[in-house]
Scaffold this active site. Structure first.
Site, mmCIF file in Angstrom:
data_model
loop_
_atom_site.group_PDB
_atom_site.id
_atom_site.type_symbol
_atom_site.label_atom_id
_atom_site.label_comp_id
_atom_site.label_asym_id
_atom_site.label_seq_id
_atom_site.Cartn_x
_atom_site.Cartn_y
_atom_site.Cartn_z
ATOM 1 N N ARG A 49 6.125 -0.918 -13.158
ATOM 2 C CA ARG A 49 6.159 -0.929 -14.553
ATOM 3 C C ARG A 49 5.921 0.392 -15.054
ATOM 4 O O ARG A 49 6.490 0.720 -16.001
ATOM 5 C CB ARG A 49 5.331 -1.938 -15.070
ATOM 6 N N LYS A 155 -2.297 -8.681 3.028
ATOM 7 C CA LYS A 155 -3.097 -9.924 2.828
ATOM 8 C C LYS A 155 -3.466 -9.816 1.210
ATOM 9 O O LYS A 155 -3.589 -8.901 0.804
ATOM 10 C CB LYS A 155 -4.378 -9.797 3.793
ATOM 11 N N HIS A 185 -4.954 -4.921 8.576
ATOM 12 C CA HIS A 185 -5.132 -3.636 9.015
ATOM 13 C C HIS A 185 -6.030 -3.363 9.978
ATOM 14 O O HIS A 185 -6.146 -2.316 10.623
ATOM 15 C CB HIS A 185 -5.554 -2.612 7.861
ATOM 16 N N LYS A 189 -6.497 -0.538 13.879
ATOM 17 C CA LYS A 189 -7.587 0.307 14.367
ATOM 18 C C LYS A 189 -7.384 0.525 15.849
ATOM 19 O O LYS A 189 -7.380 -0.485 16.620
ATOM 20 C CB LYS A 189 -8.695 -0.401 13.913
ATOM 21 N N GLU A 223 -20.784 -4.321 5.753
ATOM 22 C CA GLU A 223 -20.345 -3.538 4.942
ATOM 23 C C GLU A 223 -21.693 -3.264 4.031
ATOM 24 O O GLU A 223 -22.370 -4.125 3.426
ATOM 25 C CB GLU A 223 -19.572 -3.960 4.072
ATOM 26 N N ASP A 242 -11.647 -13.230 2.495
ATOM 27 C CA ASP A 242 -11.520 -11.989 2.615
ATOM 28 C C ASP A 242 -11.466 -11.220 3.711
ATOM 29 O O ASP A 242 -10.808 -10.380 4.272
ATOM 30 C CB ASP A 242 -12.617 -11.246 1.631
ATOM 31 N N HIS A 247 -9.168 -10.506 9.356
ATOM 32 C CA HIS A 247 -9.487 -9.540 10.367
ATOM 33 C C HIS A 247 -10.616 -10.035 11.661
ATOM 34 O O HIS A 247 -10.292 -9.536 12.500
ATOM 35 C CB HIS A 247 -10.413 -8.390 9.507
ATOM 36 N N LYS A 347 -21.202 -8.258 2.727
ATOM 37 C CA LYS A 347 -21.663 -7.150 1.837
ATOM 38 C C LYS A 347 -22.819 -6.716 1.686
ATOM 39 O O LYS A 347 -23.817 -7.711 1.714
ATOM 40 C CB LYS A 347 -20.594 -7.419 0.617
#
Ligand code: BG6
Length: 507
Positions: A49, A155, A185, A189, A223, A242, A247, A347
């Site tokens: 857009r 995803k 993804h 790897k 993470e 997530d 994954h 996380k």
């Protein structure tokens, strides 16, 4: 032309002015160009857009590439930027697809792409069905004699089993399964792909890769970052949606699958599907023993104050969303019966690390004295990231008198290879897609199978008062997660510096 190079093509990126395009997709395409893996004839059409001219889009992309593909020299980058075009459209408006079709036809005539069109949906998921439906209204899904049409879908693929099924059903109205590339993804790897090679190209592992020799398997993905600026999205998703449904279950699939008949897409995908179908369902009565969820609390890490999850932008102040999950899973088949698989993700952990620990059973009876550093289990550690490599621990006779055993390791680091750069996941995946290789993409039935396993866990959280534990940011999660793993055992806690002799450390 190099016979291994893909055919000419045009890639249309929906959501081209977004983060994914700037940080991952365009850098991946530039690296592929740099490595001469793409054909001479191809171009990139950004759509969205936001109004840009080709020139403005190239400038914006150029800046992102300087940052995210910094090692590519300016000459290659400038040449690459000329391949970029932009088309302003409202992706929710069916009429705008007439203009898109015209634009693609013009580009096809000008570069000679043989009408091979790839559509990359880097948009919010709510737009997937709309975009796919309107592409098909304009016939942009139809494969003509010479022109393939493929679509890559990011995803999250669905929000639960029901929505994943609906999405599959809708997409399949417009594109056939062999035109649909559902991306995860992690499968791009290098180190995840290498799990297959470790298992099936080495005669020392496969014979012992089963319940008779393996005690347990731990998959850890930590993470150090929090939710950053994605609080709005994350608060609706949570760690299971997530990271785990996609994954980490994909990694588990690679670790657990039976030998595929060959390395072709469907052979491998058939076997991973069977793993997902063999996951023992977690019932409500098993939840306490098999699943622990947590959410990070405010803390101070290395002198720096870190906000609690509930204080992050876009997150509800009373949010029940998990940022940490530890799970104990079983794969009910002859190879893995009763071998626990543990998945731990969070996380705001102390370090960023993803790895798989395969812990073998100890020898049935030991005749040797155990030294202070001895461990009775051999352990294979597959380091997915960031210090990519493989470490195998074994018992060694401590030099000197007697037969004391101490633990040592063989440690391989990808960084020691002469071939310098490990390519980014998106490079491999984009290249595979333009070559028509679906091996590292998810098939619809496998996505549904993972949701089928995950759904009851999400339902249990939603409908029963199951505890959400707090953990201070910068720690390894709630201590209740340690109890999952069983009496006398501990998770492996990877150090920041994994090059220590054994690769182990206790915090
Ligand atoms: C994404 C998740 O899919 O993967 C993020 O949405 C997560 O929350 C990321 O941070 C992790 O990917 P990687 O490649 O950095 O391990």
């Amino acid at each position: 032309m190099n016979p291994h190079q893909p055919e000419p093509f045009i890639i249309t990126i929906f959501g081209a002015s977004g983060d994914l395009s700037a940080r991952k997709l365009l850098p991946a395409l530039l690296y592929l160009e740099h490595d001469r893996l793409l054909p001479h004839t191809y171009c990139i059409l950004g759509v969205g857009r936001t109004s840009f001219s080709d020139q403005q889009f190239r400038e914006k992309a150029g800046n992102a590439l300087k940052e995210h593909a910094a090692t590519v020299n300016a000459t290659v980058r400038k040449k690459f930027l000329k391949r970029l075009h932009y088309h302003v459209m409202n992706t929710s408006d069916s009429n705008d697809y007439i203009g898109l079709k015209q634009k693609l036809t013009e580009l096809d005539i000008s570069i000679g792409s043989s009408r091979n069109f790839l559509y990359y949906l880097a948009t919010p998921p709510v737009l997937y069905q709309t975009i796919i439906g309107y592409l098909s209204t304009q016939g942009l899904n139809r494969e003509e004699k010479q022109g393939w049409k493929r679509v890559i879908i990011e995803k999250p693929f669905g929000y639960d089993l029901k929505t994943a099924r609906q999405l599959n059903k809708e997409i399949l109205k417009s594109f056939k399964e062999n035109q649909i590339y559902r991306i995860d993804h992690y499968l791009g790897k290098e180190t995840v792909q290498n799990i297959l090679v470790t298992r099936f190209a080495n005669s020392i592992f496969e014979p012992v890769w089963n319940r008779h020799y393996i005690e347990r398997i731990e998959i850890t993905s930590a993470e150090s970052i929090g939710v950053e600026n994605r609080g709005g999205y994350y608060d609706k998703a949570g760690a299971v949606r997530d990271m785990i449904q996609n994954h980490l279950l994909q990694i588990l699939g690679m670790i657990a699958l039976e030998p595929p008949v060959n390395a072709e897409a469907d052979s491998i995908r058939n076997e991973t599907l069977k793993v997902f179908q063999s996951l023992r369902p977690i019932s409500i009565k098993d939840m306490a023993d098999q699943v622990i969820r947590g959410q990070y609390l405010a803390s101070t890490i290395q002198g720096k104050k870190v906000a609690a999850y509930r204080q992050e932008k876009g997150v509800a102040p009373d949010s029940q969303t998990e940022t940490f999950v530890a799970m104990k899973l079983f794969v009910d088949n002859p190879r893995w019966k009763d071998v626990p698989f543990f998945i731990r993700y969070g996380k705001r952990m102390p370090v960023r690390v993803t790895e798989v620990v395969v812990r073998f059973k100890p020898v049935a009876y030991t005749i040797f004295e155990q030294g202070p550093t001895s461990a009775q289990n051999n352990t294979l550690i597959i380091r997915i990231q960031p210090d990519e490599g493989i470490l195998l621990t074994f018992g060694l006779k401590t030099p000197g008198t007697g037969f004391e055993v101490s633990e040592k390791s063989l440690d391989f680091h990808y960084s020691s290879l002469e071939q310098t750069r490990l390519s980014e996941a998106y490079e491999r995946l984009l290249l595979d897609c333009v070559k028509g290789d679906q091996t590292l993409y998810l098939r619809g039935d496998a996505v549904e199978a993972t949701w089928k396993f995950i759904d009851p866990v999400l339902q249990a959280w939603q409908h029963h008062s199951i505890k959400l534990y707090g953990y201070p940011a910068g720690t390894w999660g709630p201590k209740e997660a340690d109890k999952l793993i069983g009496k006398g055992a501990t998770w492996r806690y990877p150090c920041k510096n994994l090059t220590s002799d054994t690769g182990f450390c206790q915090l």
